[in-house]
Motif scaffolding. Structure first.
Motif, short mmCIF file in Angstrom:
data_model
loop_
_atom_site.label_atom_id
_atom_site.label_comp_id
_atom_site.label_asym_id
_atom_site.label_seq_id
_atom_site.Cartn_x
_atom_site.Cartn_y
_atom_site.Cartn_z
N ALA A 126 51.25 3.18 187.58
CA ALA A 126 50.39 3.36 188.75
C ALA A 126 48.94 3.63 188.35
O ALA A 126 48.08 3.71 189.22
CB ALA A 126 50.91 4.52 189.61
N GLY A 127 48.69 3.77 187.05
CA GLY A 127 47.33 4.00 186.59
C GLY A 127 46.87 5.45 186.75
O GLY A 127 45.67 5.72 186.79
N ILE A 128 47.81 6.38 186.83
CA ILE A 128 47.48 7.79 187.01
C ILE A 128 47.54 8.48 185.65
O ILE A 128 48.40 8.18 184.82
CB ILE A 128 48.48 8.45 187.98
CG1 ILE A 128 48.38 7.76 189.36
CG2 ILE A 128 48.24 9.95 188.11
CD1 ILE A 128 49.46 8.17 190.33
N SER A 129 46.62 9.41 185.44
CA SER A 129 46.56 10.14 184.18
C SER A 129 47.86 10.89 183.94
O SER A 129 48.42 11.53 184.83
CB SER A 129 45.40 11.14 184.21
OG SER A 129 45.43 11.93 183.04
N THR A 130 48.33 10.83 182.69
CA THR A 130 49.60 11.47 182.35
C THR A 130 49.43 12.57 181.31
O THR A 130 50.42 13.04 180.75
CB THR A 130 50.58 10.43 181.81
OG1 THR A 130 50.01 9.81 180.65
CG2 THR A 130 50.92 9.38 182.85
N ALA A 131 48.21 13.01 181.06
CA ALA A 131 47.96 14.00 180.00
C ALA A 131 48.76 15.28 180.22
O ALA A 131 49.41 15.78 179.29
CB ALA A 131 46.48 14.30 179.90
N LEU A 132 48.71 15.83 181.42
CA LEU A 132 49.44 17.07 181.68
C LEU A 132 50.94 16.87 181.61
O LEU A 132 51.67 17.71 181.07
CB LEU A 132 49.05 17.63 183.05
CG LEU A 132 47.62 18.17 183.17
CD1 LEU A 132 47.33 18.59 184.60
CD2 LEU A 132 47.42 19.33 182.22
N ALA A 133 51.41 15.76 182.14
CA ALA A 133 52.84 15.47 182.11
C ALA A 133 53.32 15.28 180.67
O ALA A 133 54.42 15.72 180.32
CB ALA A 133 53.14 14.22 182.93
N GLU A 134 52.50 14.66 179.84
CA GLU A 134 52.88 14.45 178.45
C GLU A 134 52.88 15.76 177.67
O GLU A 134 53.71 15.95 176.77
CB GLU A 134 51.98 13.41 177.80
CG GLU A 134 52.28 12.02 178.32
CD GLU A 134 51.37 10.95 177.76
OE1 GLU A 134 50.56 11.25 176.86
OE2 GLU A 134 51.47 9.81 178.23
#
Length: 68
Positions: free
Chosen positions: A30-38
């Protein structure tokens, strides 16, 4: 902490980890940042590794008691 509890916790955490990995993939598509999820995923992986180490120690203790 007993061996059965640790085994169940490892299984539960692995399921959660897989779900979280799938959610990260959906966010990436979806093109959403995943930094926190990672970063959360990294902590989950560390927790599973810790539980696996604890399980190994509990197994060694249990085998030592069974040998006597």
């Amino acid at each position: 902490m007993n061996l059965d509890y640790v085994r169940n916790e490892i299984a539960r955490m692995r399921v959660q980890k897989r779900r979280h990995e799938n959610e990260i993939e959906m966010l990436k598509r979806a093109g959403i940042s995943t930094a926190l999820a990672e970063s959360l995923l990294a902590r989950m992986r560390a927790k599973v590794d810790d539980l696996c180490n604890r399980r190994a120690k509990l197994r060694a203790v249990a085998q030592g008691k069974g040998a006597r």
